[in-house]
Design an enzyme around this catalytic site. Structure first.
Site, PDB file in Angstrom:
ATOM      1  CB  CYS A   4      11.652-106.741 -15.914  1.00 19.00           C
ATOM      2  SG  CYS A   4      11.188-107.772 -14.500  1.00 19.00           S
ATOM      3  CB  CYS A   7      14.281-105.493 -13.552  1.00 19.61           C
ATOM      4  SG  CYS A   7      14.733-107.229 -13.846  1.00 19.61           S
ATOM      5  CG  ASP A  30       0.670-108.645  -3.953  1.00 20.70           C
ATOM      6  OD1 ASP A  30      -0.226-107.869  -4.355  1.00 20.70           O
ATOM      7  OD2 ASP A  30       1.070-109.614  -4.610  1.00 20.70           O
ATOM      8  CG  HIS A  46      14.956-110.783 -15.491  1.00 27.94           C
ATOM      9  ND1 HIS A  46      13.763-110.182 -15.188  1.00 27.94           N
ATOM     10  CD2 HIS A  46      14.689-111.693 -16.456  1.00 27.94           C
ATOM     11  CE1 HIS A  46      12.817-110.691 -15.969  1.00 27.94           C
ATOM     12  NE2 HIS A  46      13.357-111.618 -16.743  1.00 27.94           N
ATOM     13  CG  ASN A  86       1.245-118.219  -9.262  1.00 27.38           C
ATOM     14  OD1 ASN A  86       0.857-119.248  -8.733  1.00 27.38           O
ATOM     15  ND2 ASN A  86       0.823-117.033  -8.895  1.00 27.38           N
ATOM     16  CG  HIS A  97      11.780-110.659 -11.936  1.00 28.87           C
ATOM     17  ND1 HIS A  97      12.746-109.753 -12.305  1.00 28.87           N
ATOM     18  CD2 HIS A  97      12.218-111.253 -10.807  1.00 28.87           C
ATOM     19  CE1 HIS A  97      13.732-109.784 -11.420  1.00 28.87           C
ATOM     20  NE2 HIS A  97      13.433-110.698 -10.501  1.00 28.87           N
ATOM     21  CG  HIS A  99       6.649-113.128  -8.562  1.00 24.55           C
ATOM     22  ND1 HIS A  99       6.664-113.232  -9.941  1.00 24.55           N
ATOM     23  CD2 HIS A  99       5.345-113.117  -8.191  1.00 24.55           C
ATOM     24  CE1 HIS A  99       5.411-113.268 -10.386  1.00 24.55           C
ATOM     25  NE2 HIS A  99       4.603-113.214  -9.356  1.00 24.55           N
ATOM     26  CG  HIS A 101       2.669-114.818  -4.501  1.00 25.63           C
ATOM     27  ND1 HIS A 101       1.943-113.650  -4.644  1.00 25.63           N
ATOM     28  CD2 HIS A 101       2.992-115.210  -5.756  1.00 25.63           C
ATOM     29  CE1 HIS A 101       1.836-113.357  -5.927  1.00 25.63           C
ATOM     30  NE2 HIS A 101       2.463-114.293  -6.631  1.00 25.63           N
TER      31      HIS A 101
END
Length: 116
Positions: A4, A7, A30, A46, A86, A97, A99, A101
């Site tokens: 990952c 990770c 990003d 995770h 998303n 994983h 996340h 934004h």
């Protein structure tokens, strides 16, 4: 997960431009920003996506949202921001994983979705 991407960032195996970190979450810039402020916030543990969360994940998900304003303001978006998570193929999740934004900057981020 050993393969990952996020990770590996948490483990320090891949560098990231960190902007916030505590025992549960990590926030970093990003690498392909879509806005002047574009930060990713991830749980250190995770979790594949929102479609796989369990009741025991509630605290870390809440912490991610609670910290969003602090992170956005510190990164240069004091007048507001957008949070995007998303999920899965339809949601166009690119990294498996979970996340979040945080996107913003000095100007409005634009429309939520394009009408089809």
């Amino acid at each position: 997960m050993s393969d990952c991407l996020f990770c590996k960032i948490v483990e320090g195996k891949i560098p990231a431009s960190k902007v916030y970190e505590d025992e549960d979450i990590l926030a970093f810039k990003d690498i392909h920003p879509a806005r002047p402020v574009h930060i990713l916030v991830i749980p250190k543990r995770h979790i594949t996506s929102l479609s796989t969360v369990a009741p025991e994940d509630a605290a870390v998900l809440g912490k991610m949202l609670v910290k969003a304003n602090e992170i956005a303001v510190a990164q240069g978006s004091p007048d507001g921001f957008r949070v995007i998570i998303n999920t899965g193929r339809v949601g166009q999740q690119e990294v498996p994983h979970l996340h979040m934004h945080i996107v913003g900057g000095p100007d409005p981020v634009g429309p939520m979705l394009k009408r089809i």
